[in-house]
Design a protein around this motif. Structure first.
Motif, PDB file in Angstrom:
ATOM      1  N   ASN A   1       0.800  -1.227   0.135  1.00 28.49           N
ATOM      2  CA  ASN A   1       0.070   0.023  -0.010  1.00 28.49           C
ATOM      3  C   ASN A   1       0.776   1.157   0.018  1.00 28.49           C
ATOM      4  OD1 ASN A   1      -2.541   1.522   0.296  1.00 28.49           O
ATOM      5  ND2 ASN A   1      -3.353   0.107   1.576  1.00 28.49           N
ATOM      6  N   ASP A   2       0.048   2.457  -0.018  1.00 26.83           N
ATOM      7  CA  ASP A   2       1.169   3.672   0.125  1.00 26.83           C
ATOM      8  C   ASP A   2       1.064   4.029   1.504  1.00 26.83           C
ATOM      9  OD1 ASP A   2       1.786   3.547  -2.651  1.00 26.83           O
ATOM     10  OD2 ASP A   2      -0.297   4.520  -3.114  1.00 26.83           O
ATOM     11  N   LEU A   3       2.207   4.798   1.896  1.00 23.39           N
ATOM     12  CA  LEU A   3       2.205   5.159   3.423  1.00 23.39           C
ATOM     13  C   LEU A   3       2.600   6.662   3.365  1.00 23.39           C
ATOM     14  CD1 LEU A   3       2.300   4.658   6.507  1.00 23.39           C
ATOM     15  CD2 LEU A   3       4.610   4.209   6.266  1.00 23.39           C
ATOM     16  N   LEU A   4       1.688   7.409   3.895  1.00 29.64           N
ATOM     17  CA  LEU A   4       2.324   8.831   3.976  1.00 29.64           C
ATOM     18  C   LEU A   4       2.525   9.217   5.351  1.00 29.64           C
ATOM     19  CD1 LEU A   4       2.386  11.961   2.955  1.00 29.64           C
ATOM     20  CD2 LEU A   4      -0.272  12.073   3.442  1.00 29.64           C
ATOM     21  N   ILE A   5       3.617   9.955   5.641  1.00 26.68           N
ATOM     22  CA  ILE A   5       3.739  10.548   6.881  1.00 26.68           C
ATOM     23  C   ILE A   5       4.298  12.034   6.818  1.00 26.68           C
ATOM     24  CG2 ILE A   5       5.180  10.418   9.273  1.00 26.68           C
ATOM     25  CD1 ILE A   5       5.574   7.602   6.657  1.00 26.68           C
TER      26      ILE A   5
ATOM     27  N   ALA B   1       9.912  -1.378  -0.251  1.00 27.52           N
ATOM     28  CA  ALA B   1       8.793  -0.459  -1.063  1.00 27.52           C
ATOM     29  C   ALA B   1       9.271  -0.017  -2.291  1.00 27.52           C
ATOM     30  CB  ALA B   1       8.883   0.881  -0.130  1.00 27.52           C
ATOM     31  N   GLU B   2       8.321   0.356  -3.248  1.00 32.52           N
ATOM     32  CA  GLU B   2       8.674   0.708  -4.610  1.00 32.52           C
ATOM     33  C   GLU B   2       9.579   1.898  -4.744  1.00 32.52           C
ATOM     34  OE1 GLU B   2       4.974   0.605  -6.842  1.00 32.52           O
ATOM     35  OE2 GLU B   2       4.744  -1.529  -6.305  1.00 32.52           O
ATOM     36  N   ARG B   3       9.099   2.949  -3.893  1.00 35.21           N
ATOM     37  CA  ARG B   3       9.673   4.397  -3.967  1.00 35.21           C
ATOM     38  C   ARG B   3       9.572   5.045  -2.856  1.00 35.21           C
ATOM     39  NH1 ARG B   3       8.783   9.680  -7.965  1.00 35.21           N
ATOM     40  NH2 ARG B   3       6.587   9.468  -7.430  1.00 35.21           N
TER      41      ARG B   3
ATOM     42  N   LEU C   1       6.272  10.091   1.183  1.00 39.31           N
ATOM     43  CA  LEU C   1       5.405   9.213   0.831  1.00 39.31           C
ATOM     44  C   LEU C   1       5.985   8.050   0.224  1.00 39.31           C
ATOM     45  CD1 LEU C   1       2.588   8.519  -0.332  1.00 39.31           C
ATOM     46  CD2 LEU C   1       2.911   9.748  -2.530  1.00 39.31           C
ATOM     47  N   ILE C   2       5.707   6.978   0.846  1.00 42.76           N
ATOM     48  CA  ILE C   2       6.327   5.553   0.562  1.00 42.76           C
ATOM     49  C   ILE C   2       5.350   4.669  -0.296  1.00 42.76           C
ATOM     50  CG2 ILE C   2       7.391   3.590   1.827  1.00 42.76           C
ATOM     51  CD1 ILE C   2       7.929   5.460   4.154  1.00 42.76           C
ATOM     52  N   GLU C   3       5.640   4.692  -1.618  1.00 37.44           N
ATOM     53  CA  GLU C   3       5.033   4.111  -2.385  1.00 37.44           C
ATOM     54  C   GLU C   3       4.952   2.598  -2.532  1.00 37.44           C
ATOM     55  OE1 GLU C   3       5.263   5.875  -6.234  1.00 37.44           O
ATOM     56  OE2 GLU C   3       4.682   7.955  -5.422  1.00 37.44           O
ATOM     57  N   GLY C   4       4.176   1.734  -2.390  1.00 38.61           N
ATOM     58  CA  GLY C   4       4.246   0.347  -2.612  1.00 38.61           C
ATOM     59  C   GLY C   4       4.920  -0.625  -1.563  1.00 38.61           C
ATOM     60  N   VAL C   5       4.651   0.046  -0.022  1.00 36.53           N
ATOM     61  CA  VAL C   5       5.454  -0.233   1.024  1.00 36.53           C
ATOM     62  C   VAL C   5       4.546  -1.676   1.425  1.00 36.53           C
ATOM     63  CG1 VAL C   5       3.940   0.829   2.530  1.00 36.53           C
ATOM     64  CG2 VAL C   5       6.269   0.116   3.114  1.00 36.53           C
ATOM     65  N   GLN C   6       5.429  -2.964   1.634  1.00 41.92           N
ATOM     66  CA  GLN C   6       4.914  -3.943   2.451  1.00 41.92           C
ATOM     67  C   GLN C   6       4.140  -3.634   3.784  1.00 41.92           C
ATOM     68  OE1 GLN C   6       8.677  -6.691   1.772  1.00 41.92           O
ATOM     69  NE2 GLN C   6       7.319  -7.433   2.903  1.00 41.92           N
ATOM     70  N   THR C   7       2.882  -4.093   3.845  1.00 41.41           N
ATOM     71  CA  THR C   7       2.039  -3.883   5.070  1.00 41.41           C
ATOM     72  C   THR C   7       2.390  -4.720   6.030  1.00 41.41           C
ATOM     73  OG1 THR C   7       0.398  -5.173   3.901  1.00 41.41           O
ATOM     74  CG2 THR C   7       0.385  -2.980   3.618  1.00 41.41           C
TER      75      THR C   7
ATOM     76  N   VAL D   1      -0.563  10.482   9.177  1.00 39.48           N
ATOM     77  CA  VAL D   1       0.000   9.109   9.015  1.00 39.48           C
ATOM     78  C   VAL D   1      -1.231   8.343   8.325  1.00 39.48           C
ATOM     79  CG1 VAL D   1       0.809   7.129  10.073  1.00 39.48           C
ATOM     80  CG2 VAL D   1       1.207   9.431  11.299  1.00 39.48           C
ATOM     81  N   LEU D   2      -1.025   7.910   7.178  1.00 44.24           N
ATOM     82  CA  LEU D   2      -2.055   7.433   6.292  1.00 44.24           C
ATOM     83  C   LEU D   2      -1.483   6.079   5.781  1.00 44.24           C
ATOM     84  CD1 LEU D   2      -4.314   9.859   4.190  1.00 44.24           C
ATOM     85  CD2 LEU D   2      -5.038   8.337   5.987  1.00 44.24           C
ATOM     86  N   LEU D   3      -2.031   5.064   5.751  1.00 44.35           N
ATOM     87  CA  LEU D   3      -1.764   3.977   5.142  1.00 44.35           C
ATOM     88  C   LEU D   3      -2.713   3.567   4.085  1.00 44.35           C
ATOM     89  CD1 LEU D   3       0.354   1.563   4.465  1.00 44.35           C
ATOM     90  CD2 LEU D   3      -0.889   0.197   6.187  1.00 44.35           C
ATOM     91  N   GLY D   4      -2.610   4.110   2.714  1.00 50.58           N
ATOM     92  CA  GLY D   4      -3.728   4.013   1.822  1.00 50.58           C
ATOM     93  C   GLY D   4      -4.769   4.926   2.549  1.00 50.58           C
ATOM     94  N   GLN D   5      -5.965   4.325   2.549  1.00 49.51           N
ATOM     95  CA  GLN D   5      -7.195   5.286   3.038  1.00 49.51           C
ATOM     96  C   GLN D   5      -7.270   5.197   4.623  1.00 49.51           C
ATOM     97  OE1 GLN D   5     -10.119   3.085   0.972  1.00 49.51           O
ATOM     98  NE2 GLN D   5     -10.543   4.917  -0.527  1.00 49.51           N
ATOM     99  N   GLU D   6      -6.298   4.302   5.335  1.00 45.41           N
ATOM    100  CA  GLU D   6      -6.561   4.276   6.979  1.00 45.41           C
ATOM    101  C   GLU D   6      -5.751   5.085   7.529  1.00 45.41           C
ATOM    102  OE1 GLU D   6      -5.783   0.450   9.990  1.00 45.41           O
ATOM    103  OE2 GLU D   6      -5.257   0.238   7.681  1.00 45.41           O
ATOM    104  N   ILE D   7      -6.281   5.681   8.529  1.00 44.27           N
ATOM    105  CA  ILE D   7      -5.389   6.472   9.392  1.00 44.27           C
ATOM    106  C   ILE D   7      -4.645   5.535  10.441  1.00 44.27           C
ATOM    107  CG2 ILE D   7      -5.334   8.266  11.401  1.00 44.27           C
ATOM    108  CD1 ILE D   7      -8.223   9.227   9.951  1.00 44.27           C
ATOM    109  N   ILE D   8      -3.376   5.540  10.487  1.00 46.93           N
ATOM    110  CA  ILE D   8      -2.707   4.663  11.701  1.00 46.93           C
ATOM    111  C   ILE D   8      -2.523   5.526  12.635  1.00 46.93           C
ATOM    112  CG2 ILE D   8      -0.635   3.372  11.824  1.00 46.93           C
ATOM    113  CD1 ILE D   8      -2.343   2.516   9.426  1.00 46.93           C
ATOM    114  N   PRO D   9      -2.972   4.769  13.914  1.00 49.32           N
ATOM    115  CA  PRO D   9      -2.950   5.568  15.163  1.00 49.32           C
ATOM    116  C   PRO D   9      -1.282   5.673  15.483  1.00 49.32           C
ATOM    117  CG  PRO D   9      -4.501   3.746  15.305  1.00 49.32           C
ATOM    118  CD  PRO D   9      -3.478   3.635  14.041  1.00 49.32           C
ATOM    119  N   ALA D  10      -0.701   6.893  16.056  1.00 47.63           N
ATOM    120  CA  ALA D  10       0.534   7.390  16.315  1.00 47.63           C
ATOM    121  C   ALA D  10       0.208   8.540  16.903  1.00 47.63           C
ATOM    122  CB  ALA D  10       1.318   7.468  14.959  1.00 47.63           C
TER     123      ALA D  10
END
Length: 689
Positions: free
Chosen positions: A4-8, A42-44, A57-63, A166-175
């Motif tokens: 998935n894509d991860l944004l921090i 991760a892809e990028r 933005l971490i694209e294609g990261v293993q979940t 902090v978003l993993l795809g559409q999901e807000i990751i608690p942090a």
């Protein structure tokens, strides 16, 4: 494996503009490291940075991590079971610790025996579970030279944190970071979009911010600024005066760059352009414009952080801001012209250079004396060099330089011209600070080189004399920069001056201040020679090449450079490895010999290989001598390279330590002669290849 894509994003108050790029790079690199340590591919990894945010933005990261099989080795089979085949206490304890029955243990056979083994399957953790630790670790890796505190807590960071996204795809990751809970919201432009932006997916980050008037990608924002400045400059028939550092700083100050052009009163052009350019660039972060002849135009470009509905007002505001700064520069210039540079020299006696080394006036007089002597060595106008040396520091007490220190030297040149000093003197005054930094231009005239060398030598010798030499990263007097500057002038301007002679001149000018002249002389020359190593390493020349030349300690910098280039060329030669090894062997043999004759007796040569080496050696001796005397070390090395075959044959067929003393000593004499031919250039036995 699911990805998935991860944004921090760290949403902060305005970050320090000169550090924004390095902060972003550090944050991005920290996340790359955290992914590697967590075994997550991760892809990028894409970085984002603007005045109020750092993001990745971490694209294609293993979940989730892949499951891992971990081998747990137990005791040796011999010690695990007794004579009756029953498990021992050691084996039972090992199995109990792993939560298995001893019967489940496997066997591992090695060349040292057989061991009990258990392969434990460790389930991989999810990215969600790992993320808080990764976030904390990545933030700690950001270099924060001076942390800030805010609120009532004990939180410390480079600037207060207001938002954590902090978003993993559409999901807000608690942090949580610095007491701020993660969300899917980011902050838009402070004026154009003051409300929050809600992200539906991590991959929407850049476009969502673009819609909110924020260009989050630093590189994209910088490119936009560069292109818009070029386009506007062309419309004004001008060329922008800029550098990469200025563009980066401006890109770090704005989130939505809008280029506008403004002007100032042409009357200000009577002031030297360097002072006006400095005021516009360094004080206001504007881009001055010059024409094709490099004459300053009464126009400049600035970057606004808003898309104004009334840009005329924005332009007018910036013109009002710059006008008093330019007026100050004009006032200082006109006031300074009422007094000659020469009349300011007396004021330098009240300006401290260094408490143990006297005033700047003392330094100016030493520079003048030394510049004259160096100019005499170069065979150029010694009187002009002396005059320029005496006046070189006089602009330090001018109004203009006291207000704008960065134009020192430059204003001295302009004031010298106004006073009617010869042009060679005026140019040498400006040039004596050169090179100011890596890659800076060198003095044009030989007189300018003489003054620049005299200034740098005076600082080096004086500071060494009082024991304030650089230690570790500390170099408060810029001695390393001064030394590299000297070497660049001597090498790139092809000045055949000996470092020993130059340092001797500077030591003598200090008189009794230098308590141990010979020691200081040696220390400064060694320091200068030592600067060759980092200088050449920056040019990607191998360390062993530099060491091979340093071993011969040539003190003419130009000669040193020619040797280094010749040895570097030789090192790439297919015969260099064998010749370097042979030289090392010769060196070791000679080191063990009690005495070595310096004369070869041809009548004592017995083996064919001896005769061949003697013939080859005598055949190239004159050629090598002529080439080295002319400084053509490459030709000398090429001649020496022809000795490879006779040297190899000599060591293969000749016993150096013959029973007959006369024969043995004669062979040692030939090796001594061979070694000396190579040592004319460098100690190639130090080459590693």
């Amino acid at each position: 494996m699911k990805t998935n894509d991860l944004l921090i994003e760290l949403g902060t108050e305005e970050l320090p503009p000169k550090a924004l790029k390095s902060l972003s790079e550090a944050f991005t690199q920290a996340w790359i490291q955290q992914l590697e340590q967590a075994r997550l591919s991760a892809e990028r990894v894409q970085s984002f940075a603007s005045p109020r945010r750092l993001a990745v933005l971490i694209e294609g990261v293993q979940t989730a991590q892949a499951d891992e099989v971990v081998e747990k080795r137990g005791p040796a089979v011999q010690a695990a079971f007794d004579a009756d085949g029953k498990p021992t206490k050691a084996a039972l304890g090992w199995a109990r610790g792993l939560g298995i029955d001893i019967s489940e243990a496997q066997r591992l056979s090695t060349d040292k025996g057989e061991w009990l083994l258990h392969e434990a399957k460790v389930p991989g953790k999810s990215l969600t579970d790992l993320l808080q630790g990764m976030l904390d670790a990545s933030v700690k890796q950001i270099p924060v030279p001076k942390a800030m505190r805010w609120g009532s807590g004990d939180y410390q960071f480079i600037r207060p944190l207001h938002r954590l996204t902090v978003l993993l795809g559409q999901e807000i990751i608690p942090a949580t970071l610095f007491g701020v809970q993660s969300s899917n919201k980011v902050t838009g432009h402070r004026f154009h979009h003051p409300t929050d932006v809600t992200l539906s997916h991590a991959k929407d980050y850049a476009q969502a911010l673009r819609d909110a008037y924020v260009i989050a990608d630093f590189a994209e924002r910088k490119a936009m600024i560069e292109q818009s400045v070029v386009n506007l400059a062309e419309s004004e028939n001008g060329i922008p005066v800029w550098d990469d550092a200025l563009v980066e700083e401006v890109a770090s100050l704005v989130e939505y760059p809008v280029a506008l052009v403004a002007g100032f009163d042409e009357a200000f052009l009577s002031v030297p352009k360097e002072a006006l350019i400095y005021t516009m660039k360094d004080d206001q972060r504007y881009f001055p414009l010059v024409d094709t002849q490099n004459n300053l135009l009464p126009r400049f470009i600035f970057i606004s952080n808003i898309q104004s509905l009334d840009p005329v007002q924005v332009v007018s505001g910036n013109e009002k801001v710059i006008r008093p700064r330019l007026a100050d520069a004009q006032f200082f210039f006109e006031t300074d012209k009422k007094q000659t540079l020469a009349s300011r020299i007396a004021k330098l006696d009240s300006v401290l250079f260094q408490k143990e080394l006297g005033s700047t006036g003392d330094k100016a007089r030493r520079i003048a004396t030394n510049a004259r002597k160096i100019a005499e060595l170069l065979g150029v106008d010694a009187s002009a060099a002396e005059r320029a040396g005496l006046l070189a520091k006089a602009d330090l007490v001018s109004n203009m330089v006291m207000e704008f220190p960065e134009v020192q030297g430059i204003m001295g040149m302009h004031y010298a011209r106004h006073d009617g000093e010869p042009e060679v003197v005026a140019q040498a005054i400006e040039a004596h600070y050169r090179p100011r930094f890596a890659g800076d231009e060198l003095p044009v005239s030989s007189e300018g080189c003489a003054v620049a060398l005299a200034d740098k030598l005076d600082t080096l010798v004086g500071i060494f004399a009082i024991g304030q030499t650089p230690k570790g990263d500390r170099d408060p007097f810029g001695l390393r920069r001064a030394a590299i500057g000297m070497l660049r002038i001597l090498v790139e301007k092809e000045l055949p001056l000996d470092l020993n002679k130059l340092v001797e001149i500077a030591v003598a000018s200090y008189g009794e201040i230098v308590k141990s002249p010979e020691l200081v002389q040696t220390q400064v020359v060694d320091f200068l020679l030592g600067r060759f190593r980092p200088w050449y390493q920056d040019q990607h020349i191998p360390v062993d090449v530099i060491q091979a030349v340093l071993a011969r300690r040539p003190t003419v910098a130009l000669d040193f450079d020619r040797r280094v280039k010749a040895v570097a060329e030789f090192r790439a030669h297919p015969q260099s490895e064998a010749l370097a090894a042979a030289n090392k062997r010769v060196s070791n043999i000679l080191a063990k010999a009690d005495t070595v004759n310096h004369q070869i007796n041809e009548s004592l040569l017995q083996e064919d290989a001896e005769h061949a080496l003697f013939k080859g050696l005598t055949g190239i001796e004159a050629q090598v001598e002529d080439a080295t005397n002319e400084g053509d070390y490459q030709a000398a090395m090429e001649a020496l390279a022809t000795l490879r075959e006779p040297i190899d044959a000599f060591f293969e067929n000749v016993m150096v330590n013959a029973d007959d003393d006369a024969v043995r000593n004669n062979r040692l004499a030939m090796l001594h002669a061979l070694r000396n031919q190579f040592l004319r250039i460098a100690d190639i036995s130090l080459l590693q290849n």
